[in-house]
Design an enzyme around this catalytic site. Sequence first.
Site, mmCIF file in Angstrom:
data_model
loop_
_atom_site.group_PDB
_atom_site.id
_atom_site.type_symbol
_atom_site.label_atom_id
_atom_site.label_comp_id
_atom_site.label_asym_id
_atom_site.label_seq_id
_atom_site.Cartn_x
_atom_site.Cartn_y
_atom_site.Cartn_z
ATOM 1 N N ARG A 1 0.828 -1.205 0.000
ATOM 2 C CA ARG A 1 0.000 0.000 0.000
ATOM 3 C C ARG A 1 0.867 1.261 0.000
ATOM 4 O O ARG A 1 0.556 2.241 -0.683
ATOM 5 C CB ARG A 1 -0.954 -0.001 1.204
ATOM 6 C CG ARG A 1 -1.960 1.139 1.153
ATOM 7 C CD ARG A 1 -3.035 1.012 2.203
ATOM 8 N NE ARG A 1 -2.509 1.222 3.539
ATOM 9 C CZ ARG A 1 -3.230 1.094 4.653
ATOM 10 N NH1 ARG A 1 -4.511 0.731 4.582
ATOM 11 N NH2 ARG A 1 -2.700 1.304 5.834
ATOM 12 N N LYS B 1 -2.599 7.154 1.065
ATOM 13 C CA LYS B 1 -2.312 7.409 2.477
ATOM 14 C C LYS B 1 -1.214 8.465 2.548
ATOM 15 O O LYS B 1 -0.033 8.165 2.750
ATOM 16 C CB LYS B 1 -1.926 6.118 3.195
ATOM 17 C CG LYS B 1 -2.102 6.217 4.708
ATOM 18 C CD LYS B 1 -2.061 4.849 5.346
ATOM 19 C CE LYS B 1 -1.965 4.928 6.851
ATOM 20 N NZ LYS B 1 -3.094 5.563 7.503
HETATM 21 N N1 PXG Z 1 -9.195 5.073 7.102
HETATM 22 C C1 PXG Z 1 -8.299 6.055 7.271
HETATM 23 C C2 PXG Z 1 -8.589 7.408 6.741
HETATM 24 C C3 PXG Z 1 -7.106 5.787 7.951
HETATM 25 O O1 PXG Z 1 -6.209 6.758 8.109
HETATM 26 C C4 PXG Z 1 -7.840 3.492 8.259
HETATM 27 C C5 PXG Z 1 -8.982 3.819 7.567
HETATM 28 C C6 PXG Z 1 -7.625 2.079 8.711
HETATM 29 O O2 PXG Z 1 -6.669 1.436 7.889
HETATM 30 P P1 PXG Z 1 -5.768 0.236 8.422
HETATM 31 O O3 PXG Z 1 -4.924 -0.126 7.237
HETATM 32 O O4 PXG Z 1 -4.955 0.772 9.558
HETATM 33 O O5 PXG Z 1 -6.674 -0.848 8.823
HETATM 34 C C7 PXG Z 1 -6.864 4.491 8.458
HETATM 35 C C8 PXG Z 1 -5.631 4.166 9.198
HETATM 36 C C9 PXG Z 1 -3.580 4.331 13.852
HETATM 37 C C10 PXG Z 1 -3.576 5.263 12.725
HETATM 38 O O6 PXG Z 1 -2.771 4.544 14.779
HETATM 39 C C11 PXG Z 1 -4.182 4.842 11.580
HETATM 40 C C12 PXG Z 1 -4.211 5.683 10.515
HETATM 41 C C13 PXG Z 1 -3.650 6.953 10.591
HETATM 42 C C14 PXG Z 1 -3.051 7.355 11.750
HETATM 43 C C15 PXG Z 1 -2.991 6.505 12.836
HETATM 44 O O7 PXG Z 1 -4.372 3.400 13.803
HETATM 45 N N2 PXG Z 1 -4.777 5.306 9.362
#
Ligand code: PXG
Length: 296
Positions: free
Chosen positions: A54, A154
């Site tokens: 990703r 991201k």
């Molecule tokens: N949507 C957004 C907008 C995100 O930033 C997720 C969904 C979940 O994705 P994952 O791949 O983590 O299942 C995110 C995750 C944290 C953290 O500490 C996560 C994100 C950004 C900052 C901190 O979980 N992004």
Amino acid sequence: MSGELLVYINGEYYPKSRAAISVYDHGFLYGDGVFEGIREYDGVVFMLREHIDRLYDSAKAIMLEIPLTKDEMIGAVVETLRRNGLRDAYIRLVVTRGVGDLGLDPRKCGKPNVIIITEPALTLYSREAKIRGISLIISSVRRDRVDATTHQVKSLNYLNSILAKLEAINAGADDAVMLDDRGFVAETTSTNIFMVRDGVIATPPPTTGILPGITRAFVMRLARKLGYQVEEREITPFELITADEVFVTGTGAEILPVTKIAGRIIGDGKAGKITLKLMEEFEKECKNPANGVKVY
Ligand code: PXG
């Protein structure tokens, strides 16, 4: 090992207090860069290859060439965890456009900066808090469109999410549901969202501008393996607030029940049966070496 955690920057390891990047870096000046948040459970980095894929896709979308191969990047993550002696960690991988001038032209930037921060994993929520669930508002801030600064990338630009988070904080809620530009449910500020109606699990599709979460994909697979029907489909705010169960997924959050949305109690106000089952299975599977890369 000294007392201080080490941070990887471009192949070198610096003590946390001296790990620094130039103020001319376009990651700082413009949010021009990409990142990943990753978890290590009991010496296994959960879904590391998927996170690396990703990261490279996000970089490709913004025409940022990462100066390491994917295997070298995986090696660097593993080495950083080893040097810090961490078995249960939160990992933040950041690649910025690099140092440029004060104009936004990315061609003026030198090499991208590659940063790997690892910290002992925090327990964000106690078991009781997890079962009690979290409260959400429905934000007035719409998720950026898929043809704009979409969260499918991201990127280091999280203002869209931060504006919604501020609205949630001001309303005394834990987080916010964000809708797409048409009014369909997208995700929360940093987690993906699921609902359960009549035993069927549903979650919004990528066309709503969501980050395609790694936890989301894992939970969809896990649920299907357990025999549940899982649909990826558009969800209206009405369907969400009248659902039997709602939960969110993310690297930090793992699986968290949602028990209140915009003042409406969801289901019977506590974690639902299917949500609890998925939480229980996730807790076992996240430590399974088959689902990640072993560090030790
Ligand atoms: N949507 C957004 C907008 C995100 O930033 C997720 C969904 C979940 O994705 P994952 O791949 O983590 O299942 C995110 C995750 C944290 C953290 O500490 C996560 C994100 C950004 C900052 C901190 O979980 N992004």
